[in-house]
Scaffold this motif. Structure first.
Motif, PDB file in Angstrom:
ATOM      1  N   ILE A  67       4.002   5.907  12.673  1.00  0.00           N
ATOM      2  CA  ILE A  67       4.930   5.132  11.855  1.00  0.00           C
ATOM      3  C   ILE A  67       4.486   5.233  10.402  1.00  0.00           C
ATOM      4  N   ASN A  68       5.399   5.665   9.540  1.00  0.00           N
ATOM      5  CA  ASN A  68       5.163   5.717   8.098  1.00  0.00           C
ATOM      6  C   ASN A  68       6.024   4.652   7.445  1.00  0.00           C
ATOM      7  N   VAL A  69       5.414   3.831   6.611  1.00  0.00           N
ATOM      8  CA  VAL A  69       6.120   2.773   5.893  1.00  0.00           C
ATOM      9  C   VAL A  69       5.806   2.956   4.412  1.00  0.00           C
ATOM     10  N   SER A  70       6.847   2.943   3.585  1.00  0.00           N
ATOM     11  CA  SER A  70       6.668   3.085   2.151  1.00  0.00           C
ATOM     12  C   SER A  70       7.428   1.967   1.451  1.00  0.00           C
ATOM     13  N   SER A  71       6.748   1.265   0.533  1.00  0.00           N
ATOM     14  CA  SER A  71       7.382   0.143  -0.148  1.00  0.00           C
ATOM     15  C   SER A  71       6.694  -0.140  -1.469  1.00  0.00           C
ATOM     16  N   GLU A  72       7.464  -0.692  -2.407  1.00  0.00           N
ATOM     17  CA  GLU A  72       6.885  -1.188  -3.638  1.00  0.00           C
ATOM     18  C   GLU A  72       6.745  -2.692  -3.478  1.00  0.00           C
ATOM     19  N   VAL A  73       5.519  -3.183  -3.507  1.00  0.00           N
ATOM     20  CA  VAL A  73       5.262  -4.598  -3.206  1.00  0.00           C
ATOM     21  C   VAL A  73       4.691  -5.322  -4.415  1.00  0.00           C
ATOM     22  N   ILE A  90      -3.390  -9.211  -7.522  1.00  0.00           N
ATOM     23  CA  ILE A  90      -2.408  -8.251  -8.014  1.00  0.00           C
ATOM     24  C   ILE A  90      -1.322  -8.963  -8.808  1.00  0.00           C
ATOM     25  N   ARG A  91      -0.988  -8.436  -9.980  1.00  0.00           N
ATOM     26  CA  ARG A  91       0.160  -8.882 -10.769  1.00  0.00           C
ATOM     27  C   ARG A  91       0.968  -7.640 -11.099  1.00  0.00           C
ATOM     28  N   GLY A  92       2.252  -7.664 -10.786  1.00  0.00           N
ATOM     29  CA  GLY A  92       3.100  -6.494 -10.976  1.00  0.00           C
ATOM     30  C   GLY A  92       3.383  -5.859  -9.625  1.00  0.00           C
ATOM     31  N   PHE A  93       3.731  -4.579  -9.640  1.00  0.00           N
ATOM     32  CA  PHE A  93       4.119  -3.888  -8.415  1.00  0.00           C
ATOM     33  C   PHE A  93       3.139  -2.795  -8.030  1.00  0.00           C
ATOM     34  N   VAL A  94       2.955  -2.638  -6.725  1.00  0.00           N
ATOM     35  CA  VAL A  94       2.092  -1.604  -6.159  1.00  0.00           C
ATOM     36  C   VAL A  94       2.944  -0.759  -5.219  1.00  0.00           C
ATOM     37  N   GLN A  95       2.918   0.564  -5.407  1.00  0.00           N
ATOM     38  CA  GLN A  95       3.590   1.464  -4.472  1.00  0.00           C
ATOM     39  C   GLN A  95       2.627   1.693  -3.313  1.00  0.00           C
ATOM     40  N   ALA A  96       2.995   1.213  -2.133  1.00  0.00           N
ATOM     41  CA  ALA A  96       2.117   1.305  -0.963  1.00  0.00           C
ATOM     42  C   ALA A  96       2.740   2.210   0.089  1.00  0.00           C
ATOM     43  N   ASP A  97       1.937   3.104   0.609  1.00  0.00           N
ATOM     44  CA  ASP A  97       2.342   3.987   1.698  1.00  0.00           C
ATOM     45  C   ASP A  97       1.350   3.788   2.837  1.00  0.00           C
ATOM     46  N   VAL A  98       1.873   3.465   4.012  1.00  0.00           N
ATOM     47  CA  VAL A  98       1.050   3.139   5.172  1.00  0.00           C
ATOM     48  C   VAL A  98       1.434   4.053   6.325  1.00  0.00           C
ATOM     49  N   THR A  99       0.435   4.600   7.019  1.00  0.00           N
ATOM     50  CA  THR A  99       0.670   5.384   8.238  1.00  0.00           C
ATOM     51  C   THR A  99      -0.136   4.751   9.367  1.00  0.00           C
ATOM     52  N   LEU A 100       0.559   4.439  10.455  1.00  0.00           N
ATOM     53  CA  LEU A 100      -0.066   3.904  11.673  1.00  0.00           C
ATOM     54  C   LEU A 100       0.069   4.975  12.750  1.00  0.00           C
ATOM     55  N   SER A 101      -1.035   5.312  13.410  1.00  0.00           N
ATOM     56  CA  SER A 101      -1.025   6.342  14.449  1.00  0.00           C
ATOM     57  C   SER A 101      -1.710   5.826  15.693  1.00  0.00           C
ATOM     58  N   GLY A 102      -1.232   6.240  16.840  1.00  0.00           N
ATOM     59  CA  GLY A 102      -1.837   5.853  18.116  1.00  0.00           C
ATOM     60  C   GLY A 102      -0.777   5.642  19.153  1.00  0.00           C
ATOM     61  N   THR A 103      -0.863   4.523  19.843  1.00  0.00           N
ATOM     62  CA  THR A 103       0.178   4.147  20.787  1.00  0.00           C
ATOM     63  C   THR A 103       0.784   2.842  20.296  1.00  0.00           C
ATOM     64  N   THR A 117      -0.537   1.855 -10.666  1.00  0.00           N
ATOM     65  CA  THR A 117      -0.144   2.102 -12.050  1.00  0.00           C
ATOM     66  C   THR A 117       0.695   0.968 -12.640  1.00  0.00           C
ATOM     67  N   LYS A 118       1.628   0.393 -11.866  1.00  0.00           N
ATOM     68  CA  LYS A 118       2.522  -0.657 -12.362  1.00  0.00           C
ATOM     69  C   LYS A 118       1.949  -2.060 -12.179  1.00  0.00           C
ATOM     70  N   ALA A 119       0.669  -2.162 -11.887  1.00  0.00           N
ATOM     71  CA  ALA A 119       0.085  -3.476 -11.594  1.00  0.00           C
ATOM     72  C   ALA A 119      -1.161  -3.747 -12.428  1.00  0.00           C
ATOM     73  N   LYS A 120      -1.400  -5.020 -12.624  1.00  0.00           N
ATOM     74  CA  LYS A 120      -2.672  -5.490 -13.146  1.00  0.00           C
ATOM     75  C   LYS A 120      -3.450  -5.936 -11.914  1.00  0.00           C
ATOM     76  N   ALA A 121      -4.685  -5.494 -11.774  1.00  0.00           N
ATOM     77  CA  ALA A 121      -5.448  -5.798 -10.564  1.00  0.00           C
ATOM     78  C   ALA A 121      -6.857  -6.241 -10.915  1.00  0.00           C
ATOM     79  N   SER A 122      -7.345  -7.210 -10.165  1.00  0.00           N
ATOM     80  CA  SER A 122      -8.690  -7.738 -10.337  1.00  0.00           C
ATOM     81  C   SER A 122      -9.528  -7.328  -9.135  1.00  0.00           C
ATOM     82  N   PHE A 123     -10.643  -6.667  -9.399  1.00  0.00           N
ATOM     83  CA  PHE A 123     -11.543  -6.243  -8.332  1.00  0.00           C
ATOM     84  C   PHE A 123     -12.846  -7.036  -8.436  1.00  0.00           C
TER      85      PHE A 123
END
Length: 172
Positions: A67-73, A90-103, A117-123
């Motif tokens: 399953i591949n899921v792509s979203s701007e969150v 996180i402040r702003g938007f993050v383009q996230a792409d997720v792949t789930l594999s298995g059963t 790139t479109k977000a301010k982030a604190s680590f």
């Protein structure tokens, strides 16, 4: 080929609700492939779901679902996906792409790629702040055992002024 209308799965993947007004379905003797715009726990996302069909009972291919899921969150979407701890960072938007594999509902591999790139982030606790507009990428990969425990994980943070890679393995 077919179109699925008013599609709802209440706990489709990892306990998340998946719903869509319309999805495209393609089926062969070897696989079923579903694509389209959907919502994962109310978060708009592009979905690609492939189910391999076992040709005989002895066909024990471990990876039958991808399953591949792509979203701007943004922060509110992260909360809807139960990532409250990230929403605070996180402040702003993050383009996230997720792949789930298995059963289905027992994934052996999860891979996440997040373009910051479109977000301010604190680590924290490393006390690094990435400003909005600066390039930045975070990648995460986790392998799970048959009991759904993490066997190994890799976190890769790549920012203009800071980068690190953390590789972890667990003996269980």
């Amino acid at each position: 080929d077919a179109e699925i209308s008013d599609f709802v799965l209440t706990q489709a993947v990892a306990g998340y609700r998946l719903d869509a007004d319309s999805l495209n379905l393609k089926a062969t003797n070897k696989q079923i492939h579903v694509t389209g715009e959907a919502r994962v726990n109310t978060v708009p996302a592009r979905i690609e779901w492939t189910e391999k069909i076992k040709s005989k009972p002895s066909d024990n291919n471990e990876i039958t679902t991808i399953i591949n899921v792509s979203s701007e969150v943004d922060a509110a979407y992260l909360v809807a996906l139960h990532f409250d701890f990230l929403a605070k960072r996180i402040r702003g938007f993050v383009q996230a792409d997720v792949t789930l594999s298995g059963t289905l509902n027992n994934f052996s591999l999860i891979e996440v790629s997040a373009d910051l790139t479109k977000a301010k982030a604190s680590f924290s606790p490393i006390n690094h702040m990435k400003q909005m507009g600066d390039a930045g990428m975070v990648k995460y990969r986790a392998e799970y055992d048959e009991n759904r425990r993490i066997k190994a994980a890799l976190i890769d943070i790549n920012l203009p002024s800071f980068s690190t890679q953390i590789d972890m393995s667990y003996d269980g």
